[in-house]
Design a protein around this motif. Structure first.
Motif, PDB file in Angstrom:
ATOM      1  N   ASP A 220       0.978   5.298   4.700  1.00  0.00           N
ATOM      2  CA  ASP A 220       2.202   6.345   5.595  1.00  0.00           C
ATOM      3  C   ASP A 220       3.661   5.593   5.361  1.00  0.00           C
ATOM      4  O   ASP A 220       4.367   7.386   5.257  1.00  0.00           O
ATOM      5  CB  ASP A 220       2.107   5.483   7.086  1.00  0.00           C
ATOM      6  N   SER A 221       4.130   5.127   3.978  1.00  0.00           N
ATOM      7  CA  SER A 221       4.614   4.214   3.707  1.00  0.00           C
ATOM      8  C   SER A 221       4.975   6.028   2.252  1.00  0.00           C
ATOM      9  O   SER A 221       6.189   6.350   1.843  1.00  0.00           O
ATOM     10  CB  SER A 221       4.762   3.006   3.097  1.00  0.00           C
ATOM     11  N   GLY A 237      14.612   7.324  -0.654  1.00  0.00           N
ATOM     12  CA  GLY A 237      12.970   7.824  -0.814  1.00  0.00           C
ATOM     13  C   GLY A 237      12.798   6.515  -2.038  1.00  0.00           C
ATOM     14  O   GLY A 237      11.854   5.927  -2.031  1.00  0.00           O
ATOM     15  N   SER A 238      13.431   6.262  -2.762  1.00  0.00           N
ATOM     16  CA  SER A 238      13.282   5.272  -4.072  1.00  0.00           C
ATOM     17  C   SER A 238      12.741   3.663  -3.258  1.00  0.00           C
ATOM     18  O   SER A 238      12.165   3.370  -4.370  1.00  0.00           O
ATOM     19  CB  SER A 238      14.308   5.424  -4.878  1.00  0.00           C
ATOM     20  N   GLN A 239      13.496   3.092  -2.726  1.00  0.00           N
ATOM     21  CA  GLN A 239      13.583   2.560  -1.650  1.00  0.00           C
ATOM     22  C   GLN A 239      12.085   2.062  -0.952  1.00  0.00           C
ATOM     23  O   GLN A 239      11.301   0.927  -1.295  1.00  0.00           O
ATOM     24  CB  GLN A 239      14.739   1.730  -0.847  1.00  0.00           C
ATOM     25  N   LEU A 240      11.810   3.142  -0.610  1.00  0.00           N
ATOM     26  CA  LEU A 240      10.405   3.096   0.494  1.00  0.00           C
ATOM     27  C   LEU A 240       9.387   3.349  -0.577  1.00  0.00           C
ATOM     28  O   LEU A 240       8.175   3.137  -0.318  1.00  0.00           O
ATOM     29  CB  LEU A 240      10.411   4.212   0.734  1.00  0.00           C
ATOM     30  N   LEU A 241       9.613   4.235  -1.674  1.00  0.00           N
ATOM     31  CA  LEU A 241       8.616   4.185  -2.892  1.00  0.00           C
ATOM     32  C   LEU A 241       8.434   2.772  -3.293  1.00  0.00           C
ATOM     33  O   LEU A 241       6.814   2.692  -3.652  1.00  0.00           O
ATOM     34  CB  LEU A 241       8.330   4.730  -4.372  1.00  0.00           C
ATOM     35  N   GLN A 242       9.220   2.169  -3.815  1.00  0.00           N
ATOM     36  CA  GLN A 242       8.968   1.147  -3.991  1.00  0.00           C
ATOM     37  C   GLN A 242       8.653  -0.498  -3.338  1.00  0.00           C
ATOM     38  O   GLN A 242       7.632  -1.317  -3.524  1.00  0.00           O
ATOM     39  CB  GLN A 242      10.449  -0.356  -4.686  1.00  0.00           C
ATOM     40  N   MET A 243       8.806   0.339  -1.943  1.00  0.00           N
ATOM     41  CA  MET A 243       8.218  -0.583  -0.671  1.00  0.00           C
ATOM     42  C   MET A 243       6.729  -0.770  -0.544  1.00  0.00           C
ATOM     43  O   MET A 243       5.723  -0.979  -0.491  1.00  0.00           O
ATOM     44  CB  MET A 243       8.384  -0.970   0.250  1.00  0.00           C
TER      45      MET A 243
END
Length: 427
Positions: A220-221, A237-243
């Motif tokens: 989902d992430s 988007g970059s922060q979410l990819l890291q998460m």
């Protein structure tokens, strides 16, 4: 480090010799005017040979025979006016007895465990008789006396039967006591293993479930990251990819832990168990739990089917959880009823208590994670995951779990139904 001195074989052989020699002084003389004796030493020697099978029988017989000769010689030297030669000649035949007895026992040493106690007693009696005859023959050759009759078979056989059956009976009693002690220790270890396995199974079950949740969260992430990237929001988007990557790492670590725990469960808890064994261990462990809580609980069981299952760990987890809940639901004193029976194609497990029952509006919420009616003395709520855990395991078996109030008991009844074919191990 070496063995303690008293476990050394030569020390043990010397102990056999000393005790046998002393016991040999408790005796009767069946033939008047002679020193041929029916003594307790023979019975003690036989008992030692039966108990200490790791010893060399020929060496034990030789050392015992020599020590008996020296011991009796020393006593006669102190108590009589006979010469050393005369005393040695009188008692030399006893040395022959113990050597012959040990050699003949060596012939049956490897087959002793196969003998029924009555058969072992009879064989030992024959060996005793033959050893006595050799002792008599030696006395005839050494002393030249004819006061013994080598055909006194009936008398000697009766004595041999009496003392060998007494000794083998004592040995059997000791063996039974040892077996009971070993069985008690094995049962204790099995209880520990099952408690360990049941608790570990629950942790593995939830860890596997958590990994599934992490896997879905990762998907989902990542999907949300792609959506943000396609929308031009590269910062978020970059922060979410890291998460997403962090969640993925957590999932991989959890998988490694799961693999290790699964191997541990498979190694520590293997085999099969009948349903009666599940019931027995559930009651025993929860009786201890009730005692720890200071409650007086009477456990009642009904078992109308008793097949073997390989799924005893998850079943034990279910029964332990429900039974512990039943114990907790009873204020001070009460009853817990555990029933296992087959109905149609299902095996049904019920756990009923006398603790007051469940409120109607709580029944629908009981199996929800986080829901609880338990609070400690300070008002803190329990985690509320126990029954949701039970429900998840039942679902794993494609089974069904229901809860209702049981007026006859005064409390709640949990009923689990699982297809018998999913549990029964085919013979």
């Amino acid at each position: 480090m070496g063995q303690p001195f008293y476990r050394h074989r030569y020390i043990q052989i010397l102990m056999v010799a000393v005790v046998t020699a002393i016991a040999g002084e408790f005796k009767i003389n069946p033939f008047d005017g002679d020193v041929f004796r029916i003594a307790l030493g023979s019975s003690v020697f036989l008992l030692f040979l039966l108990l200490f099978r790791h010893l060399s029988y020929p060496l034990t017989g030789l050392i015992t025979g020599i020590f008996v000769l020296l011991f009796r010689t020393a006593i006669d030297l102190a108590a009589t006016d006979l010469s050393l030669h005369e005393i040695t000649a009188r008692h030399f035949s006893a040395t022959v007895y113990y050597i012959v007895f040990a050699l003949l026992m060596r012939l049956i040493k490897k087959r002793m465990d196969r003998f029924h106690p009555l058969v072992l007693g009879a064989v030992a009696a024959v060996i005793d008789l033959l050893s006595n005859e050799m002792e008599l023959l030696t006395r005839l050759l050494v002393l030249g006396t004819d006061s013994f009759r080598l055909n006194e078979w009936n008398y000697l056989m009766a004595i041999a039967m009496l003392r060998t059956y007494f000794t083998t009976g004592l040995y059997s009693s000791i063996s039974v006591s040892q077996l009971r002690a070993v069985q008690k220790e094995q049962n204790r270890r099995i209880e520990q293993m099952l408690g360990f396995g049941s608790g570990l199974y629950g942790e593995v079950f939830y860890l596997r479930k958590s990994i599934g949740t992490l896997e879905q969260a990762t998907l989902d992430s990542y999907a949300l990251y792609r959506s943000l990237k396609d929308g031009g929001d590269d910062g978020h988007g970059s922060q979410l990819l890291q998460m997403t990557q962090q969640i993925h790492e957590v999932k991989k670590d959890s998988q490694r832990i799961l693999a290790g725990l699964t191997k541990l469960v498979d190694r520590e808890v293997t085999g099969d168990m009948p349903l009666s064994g599940l019931l027995r261990f559930t009651i025993k462990s929860n009786q201890k739990y009730a005692d720890m809580l200071g409650k007086t609980i009477t456990f009642n069981q009904t078992l109308t089917t008793d097949y073997t299952t390989a799924s005893y760990i998850p079943l034990l987890t279910l029964l332990n959880n429900l039974t512990a809940n039943a114990v907790e639901a009873i204020p001070v004193k009460g009853n817990v009823y555990l029933n296992i029976y087959e109905k149609d194609e299902y095996t049904v497990f019920t756990v009923t208590d006398s603790g007051g029952g469940v409120r109607e509006h709580d029944i629908e919420l009981l199996f929800e994670p986080g829901f609880t009616t338990k609070f400690d003395d300070e008002g803190a709520a329990a985690t509320g995951i126990g029954l949701s855990h039970v429900r998840d395991i039942v679902r794993m078996f494609d089974g069904d779990i229901t809860v209702s109030n049981a007026p006859y008991a005064g409390g709640a009844m949990f009923r689990i139904a699982i297809l018998t074919e999913k549990l029964r191990k085919e013979e």
